[in-house]
Design a protein around this motif. Structure first.
Motif, PDB file in Angstrom:
ATOM      1  N   LEU A   1       0.805  -1.216   0.000  1.00 20.15           N
ATOM      2  CA  LEU A   1       0.000   0.000   0.000  1.00 20.15           C
ATOM      3  C   LEU A   1       0.840   1.269   0.000  1.00 20.15           C
ATOM      4  N   GLU A   2       2.083   1.185   0.449  1.00 18.40           N
ATOM      5  CA  GLU A   2       2.965   2.363   0.409  1.00 18.40           C
ATOM      6  C   GLU A   2       3.441   2.663  -1.008  1.00 18.40           C
ATOM      7  N   HIS A   3       3.185   1.738  -1.947  1.00 22.50           N
ATOM      8  CA  HIS A   3       3.609   1.911  -3.345  1.00 22.50           C
ATOM      9  C   HIS A   3       2.491   2.414  -4.253  1.00 22.50           C
ATOM     10  N   VAL A   4       1.231   2.114  -3.936  1.00 22.14           N
ATOM     11  CA  VAL A   4       0.152   2.300  -4.909  1.00 22.14           C
ATOM     12  C   VAL A   4      -0.346   3.745  -4.930  1.00 22.14           C
ATOM     13  N   PRO A   5      -0.821   4.237  -6.086  1.00 25.95           N
ATOM     14  CA  PRO A   5      -1.307   5.619  -6.176  1.00 25.95           C
ATOM     15  C   PRO A   5      -2.533   5.887  -5.319  1.00 25.95           C
ATOM     16  N   ASP A   6      -3.423   4.899  -5.195  1.00 27.54           N
ATOM     17  CA  ASP A   6      -4.688   5.106  -4.480  1.00 27.54           C
ATOM     18  C   ASP A   6      -4.909   3.940  -3.511  1.00 27.54           C
ATOM     19  N   PRO A   7      -4.353   4.021  -2.296  1.00 24.25           N
ATOM     20  CA  PRO A   7      -4.502   2.907  -1.359  1.00 24.25           C
ATOM     21  C   PRO A   7      -5.948   2.644  -0.951  1.00 24.25           C
TER      22      PRO A   7
END
Length: 239
Positions: free
Chosen positions: A97-103
């Motif tokens: 989740l720290e990587h994705v644009p829209d968690p």
């Protein structure tokens, strides 16, 4: 090296488990070769990571045969999962989740594909060890495919609860890895050639393979203080 502990998920034989953002398959392998036979699906945005995970199956001995045990892999976007509603008894999403644009969109999809009464396990880098990394090296957070945000525990928990999940438990993991990443960030431009970074990496590899009692006890004591990862466990209510 597991961040999420499968034995906390109360899995039953034949359960379907999704490892979302499976990377190179560490949790996929643990679930597939676990004592409780389950049907595990590994999904990752990177097709190269999916291929690497698939190749890893041929490097390990087969697990005990069971009609309740299988593994499959697919490339997938966390915000648009190719699974029907309620497909899985449990979903794990570790260090994604720290990587994705829209968690929030990814969390909504996680809940959608989890059956009512099913379980969800999430892990992200812990706020203050991660903040030190960002402070030591501006380049750390700007690496392609790197971390685009830092979660506080309350922030992640609130985001999960907004999707309807109910918190069950939490713990921290990988305290011995925090200094390694601080050292890398402090020496970011020379980290690949740094003797200190290489020595610490060899120590972590030795610890992973040998798992001596001393370091296991030391990490258990340090995890609440400086664990690199925060792990939260939730249930999707049946009602």
């Amino acid at each position: 090296m597991l961040t999420i502990q499968p034995d906390r998920l109360d899995l039953q034989p034949g359960d379907r488990v999704l490892d979302l953002g499976c990377g190179r398959g560490r949790h996929v392998y643990a679930l597939y070769w676990g004592e409780t036979p389950v049907h595990v699906v590994g999904a990752d945005l990177s097709e190269s990571e999916v291929h690497a995970t698939a190749n890893g199956f041929f490097e390990l001995p087969p697990p005990p045969e069971s009609p309740d045990r299988s593994a499959s892999l697919t490339a997938a976007d966390a915000a648009k999962l190719p699974f029907t509603d309620g497909s899985f008894d449990a979903v794990i999403c570790s260090e994604v989740l720290e990587h994705v644009p829209d968690p929030q969109a990814a969390l909504a999809e996680i809940v959608r594909v989890t059956r009512p009464g099913g379980q969800v396990a999430l892990s992200v880098p812990r706020w203050w060890p991660e903040k030190i990394c960002w402070s030591l090296s501006p380049e750390y957070s700007q690496t392609p495919g790197g971390h685009v945000r830092i979660f506080r525990e309350r922030q992640l928990r609130d985001a999960a609860e907004r999707t309807g999940l109910a918190i069950d438990a939490r713990h921290w993991a990988h305290a011995l890895h925090s200094p390694y990443w601080w050292l890398q960030c402090a020496l970011w431009r020379n980290r690949d050639s740094s003797r200190r970074v290489a020595l610490y990496r060899r120590f972590l590899e030795w610890d992973l393979l040998k798992r001596p009692l001393l370091t296991r006890v030391l990490e258990a004591l340090l995890n609440p203080v400086m664990g690199k990862s925060l792990v939260l466990y939730f249930t999707r209510p049946a009602a």
